[in-house]
Design an enzyme around this catalytic site. Structure first.
Site, PDB file in Angstrom:
ATOM      1  CG  ASP A  23      67.866 -26.950  43.022  1.00 34.83           C
ATOM      2  OD1 ASP A  23      68.207 -26.218  42.072  1.00 34.83           O
ATOM      3  OD2 ASP A  23      66.844 -27.670  42.991  1.00 34.83           O
ATOM      4  CE  LYS A  87      69.400 -22.691  36.985  1.00 28.55           C
ATOM      5  NZ  LYS A  87      68.877 -23.822  37.767  1.00 28.55           N
ATOM      6  CD  GLU A 186      69.808 -27.423  37.652  1.00 29.67           C
ATOM      7  OE1 GLU A 186      68.973 -27.779  36.790  1.00 29.67           O
ATOM      8  OE2 GLU A 186      69.995 -26.232  37.961  1.00 29.67           O
ATOM      9  CG  ASP A 211      64.769 -30.600  36.231  1.00 27.18           C
ATOM     10  OD1 ASP A 211      63.656 -30.198  36.626  1.00 27.18           O
ATOM     11  OD2 ASP A 211      65.850 -30.159  36.671  1.00 27.18           O
TER      12      ASP A 211
HETATM   13  P1  ADP Z   1      62.653 -25.056  39.311  1.00 23.54           P
HETATM   14  O1  ADP Z   1      63.544 -26.228  39.247  1.00 23.54           O
HETATM   15  O2  ADP Z   1      62.349 -24.449  37.963  1.00 23.54           O
HETATM   16  O3  ADP Z   1      63.087 -24.017  40.286  1.00 23.54           O
HETATM   17  P2  ADP Z   1      60.696 -26.664  40.792  1.00 23.54           P
HETATM   18  O4  ADP Z   1      61.303 -27.966  40.541  1.00 23.54           O
HETATM   19  O5  ADP Z   1      60.723 -26.140  42.180  1.00 23.54           O
HETATM   20  O6  ADP Z   1      61.195 -25.551  39.799  1.00 23.54           O
HETATM   21  O7  ADP Z   1      59.178 -26.762  40.293  1.00 23.54           O
HETATM   22  C1  ADP Z   1      58.248 -25.769  40.500  1.00 23.54           C
HETATM   23  C2  ADP Z   1      56.967 -26.121  39.791  1.00 23.54           C
HETATM   24  O8  ADP Z   1      56.439 -27.325  40.310  1.00 23.54           O
HETATM   25  C3  ADP Z   1      55.885 -25.056  39.950  1.00 23.54           C
HETATM   26  O9  ADP Z   1      55.298 -24.779  38.687  1.00 23.54           O
HETATM   27  C4  ADP Z   1      54.895 -25.737  40.875  1.00 23.54           C
HETATM   28  O10 ADP Z   1      53.568 -25.270  40.663  1.00 23.54           O
HETATM   29  C5  ADP Z   1      55.046 -27.186  40.467  1.00 23.54           C
HETATM   30  N1  ADP Z   1      54.539 -28.108  41.488  1.00 23.54           N
HETATM   31  C6  ADP Z   1      54.910 -28.178  42.786  1.00 23.54           C
HETATM   32  N2  ADP Z   1      54.181 -29.121  43.427  1.00 23.54           N
HETATM   33  C7  ADP Z   1      53.327 -29.659  42.519  1.00 23.54           C
HETATM   34  C8  ADP Z   1      52.311 -30.664  42.560  1.00 23.54           C
HETATM   35  N3  ADP Z   1      52.006 -31.304  43.691  1.00 23.54           N
HETATM   36  N4  ADP Z   1      51.636 -30.936  41.411  1.00 23.54           N
HETATM   37  C9  ADP Z   1      51.909 -30.280  40.282  1.00 23.54           C
HETATM   38  N5  ADP Z   1      52.850 -29.328  40.175  1.00 23.54           N
HETATM   39  C10 ADP Z   1      53.556 -29.015  41.280  1.00 23.54           C
HETATM   40 MG    MG Z   2      65.141 -27.376  39.324  1.00 18.92          MG
END
Ligand code: ADP
Ligand code: MG
Length: 618
Positions: A23, A87, A186, A211
């Site tokens: 991912d 990205k 995705e 998402d």
């Molecule tokens: P992407 O798909 O854009 O790479 P992710 O799916 O990894 O991103 O999401 C990252 C986001 O999720 C960040 O903003 C992070 O702060 C938030 N996040 C991670 N854990 C938690 C949580 N327990 N509660 C709220 N937000 C969270």
């Molecule tokens: Mg993602």
């Protein structure tokens, strides 16, 4: 971990082959595999570390990339050399970007239709290279954990990624030394991780995949028929995510403590500190009701209620997008069978409630939302390795593909939603007697006029034998392979002679180009910089000559003879240097001329100032 599998893509039987699922996220990236014993997908991580690798690249002063958490630490303190959200730049032109000022690093291009690059110090990086640094890091980590080489992968991309962006992702893999066997959407991967579309089922299922990541929001409506995933519609906001939640909290605390926007912009250390605390608070409030901490004596308190009030407008926005996606898919809420939650920000209870309330059903959130896409990619990888024969996983073209015909019209060869792989061909002819060449421009999109669609490539079919207009038969063939990547061919049938076709893709790269790019990034970068520096030095030298000449003309009465002579010699030397290929020489001569003129220039300026001041009281 040794496996023997038939690679469905290459058709070859390979031993000891691991295909990982990746991912490659805007905020975080990670790798997953199918566990060899349990046969269940698992994410890869070192014992005491997170599986998530922040998609951030910091370039040190020597231009060496540092990827992941270590790089994230530089986001506020060295923003001009710390690249995030690469990205968002994939397969994009400057024109596509619209608002490049949202990035704290330098995004450049030489013409609005060429692909963007990022500049750090004197080096230029394409988004493909930047993504390859992240992929390289993931590969290294995976190899370290698995203790075996990792060279094959399935990589996920957003459902709305166009051909150029998919191709760019695949190219990034190649640059990182990874053979990208399949590019998967995705939302498709996330649905797979929930077991949807896997196993035998004749049911038609309609799925909404919500998402919400760190910087982007995507909603995709999918339909699964006989193991075929079809993207019915997508919507979202590429500038809305968990980072915005953090910003709301920082603003809230700043207001409470009467810290102005100017103070925040000036004090990067404070902003960095607050941003980190804000993210911690947000995550904490996903499971608790009140957060209390402090930063350098500032008390930082936030209740769940306050947090929800702050982010409510942002959450509403995502619901509006869901509404639009449903409308585009021509569906009612009640026709959605499953809602799948993806992305770290869906852990926020308000987000979960709002989505569940909107779709009026319980949402699927049992799989870790940070990991669900990577886990699905691993399942897809396993299918490709031939280990899971129950599923025949197909994707569908997201946009129509065609060529430009007379009058700038789009002639569709492969319509939107065609099953992949897919093949089509059509015959065309010439418009002018004796026409020997034909330009074939390939476009992607749904509009009737090609100017509204996206140009993917341009071909020149040459050496058509002289014939009256309308007689040649040119067959144009489109082939989309299992990755959704297009190959276009053109052939004149009547002459029976195989025609040579020159392909000039404007987006996407051939294998040779990729290899060349790798070399170029090392060798040409230097040459480019030298050329640019030489040109800049020349311009500077010419400008200095001009201003010196003007100054001499205006002030000749105030300059002594020996000064004039020295200046003339200095100017001549600079003029000569400009004709040569040595930027250091030019710069030296610029310095020398400046040294000659500085004393009298200052003297004359002083005189002019005291004259102007004469008689004026301060
Ligand atoms: P992407 O798909 O854009 O790479 P992710 O799916 O990894 O991103 O999401 C990252 C986001 O999720 C960040 O903003 C992070 O702060 C938030 N996040 C991670 N854990 C938690 C949580 N327990 N509660 C709220 N937000 C969270
Ligand atoms: Mg993602």
């Amino acid at each position: 971990m040794a496996k023997i599998g038939i690679n469905l893509v290459t058709g070859s039987l390979q031993k000891d082959e691991i295909i990982v699922g990746i991912d490659l996220g805007t905020t975080n990236s990670l790798v997953a595999i199918i566990h060899p014993e349990t046969k269940k997908p698992i994410v890869l991580k070192e014992h005491d570390e997170s599986s998530l690798v922040p998609s951030v690249i910091y370039f040190d002063e020597y231009g060496n990339p540092v990827v992941g958490s270590a790089a994230k630490a530089y986001l506020e303190t060295a923003p001009e050399r710390t690249i995030f959200s690469a990205k968002r730049l994939m397969g994009k032109t400057y024109r596509d970007l619209g608002n490049a000022s949202l990035f704290s690093y330098k995004i450049i291009d030489d013409n609005t239709d060429s692909l963007v690059k990022v500049k750090v110090d004197d080096r230029f990086y394409s988004p493909i290279e930047l993504s390859s640094f992240i992929l390289k890091e993931l590969k290294l980590r995976a190899e370290h954990i698995l203790k075996t080489p990792v060279t094959k992968a399935v990589i996920t991309v957003p459902a709305y990624f166009n051909d150029a962006q998919r191709q760019a992702t695949r190219d990034a893999g190649k640059l990182a030394g990874i053979d990208v066997l399949r590019i998967v959407n995705e939302p498709t991967a996330a649905s797979l991780a929930y077991g949807m579309g896997v196993g035998k089922s004749d049911d038609v299922q309609t799925i909404a995949v919500y998402d919400l990541g760190g910087g982007t929001f995507d909603i995709s409506i999918l339909r699964i028929v006989d193991g075929v995933f079809e993207v019915l519609s997508t919507n979202g906001d590429t500038y809305l995510g968990g980072d915005d939640f953090d910003k709301c909290i920082v603003q809230h605390w700043a207001e409470q403590h009467k810290i102005t926007f100017e103070e925040l912009s000036a004090n990067k250390i404070l902003t960095q500190g607050l941003r980190l605390k804000a993210e911690a608070a947000k995550k904490y409030l996903s499971d608790s009701d009140i957060y209390e901490d402090e930063l350098n004596g500032l008390s930082l308190i936030l209740t769940k209620g306050e947090f929800e009030l702050l982010i409510e407008p942002l959450v509403s926005k995502t619901i509006d997008c869901c509404n639009k996606a449903l409308k585009d898919a021509g569906l009612n809420k009640s026709e959605i069978d499953n809602v799948v939650m993806v992305g770290g920000s869906t852990r926020v209870p308000l987000v979960k409630h709002s989505v569940s309330e909107y779709f009026d059903r319980k949402v699927n959130d049992s799989v870790n939302p940070d990991e669900v896409v990577a886990l699905g990619a691993a399942i897809q990888a396993d299918i490709l390795a031939g280990n899971n024969k129950e599923v025949l996983l197909l994707d569908i073209t997201p946009l129509s593909l065609g060529i430009e015909t007379a009058g700038g019209l789009m002639d569709v060869l492969i319509p939107r939603n065609a099953k992949i792989p897919s093949k089509a061909s059509r015959q065309y002819t010439t418009q002018i007697d004796g026409q020997s060449g034909m330009r074939i421009s390939v476009f992607q999109g749904e509009r009737d006029l090609v100017k509204d669609n996206r140009k993917l490539a341009e071909f020149n079919l040459t050496n058509i034998p002289g014939m009256p207009a309308g007689l040649p038969k040119v067959e144009v063939g489109f082939l989309i392979n299992a990755d959704g990547i297009l190959t276009v061919t053109a052939k004149e049938l009547r002459s029976g002679v195989e025609q040579r076709i020159e392909v000039k893709p404007q987006y996407g790269l051939t294998d040779d180009q990729i290899e060349k790019m790798l070399m170029d990034s090392i060798t040409f970068a230097k040459e480019d910089i030298l050329q640019r520096a030489l040109a800049e030095a020349r311009t500077e030298g010419e400008q200095l000559l001009k201003t010196t000449e003007n100054f001499l003309q205006k002030n000749s009465a105030l300059i002594y003879n020996d000064e004039l002579l020295q200046t003339a010699a200095g100017m001549q030397a600079l003029q000569l240097a400009i004709t040569m290929e040595d930027k250091n020489l030019i710069q030296r001569k610029i310095e020398e001329l400046n040294d000659i003129s500085r004393p009298y220039a200052e003297r004359i300026m002083d005189q002019a100032i005291s004259k102007a001041m004469a008689g004026k009281k301060i």
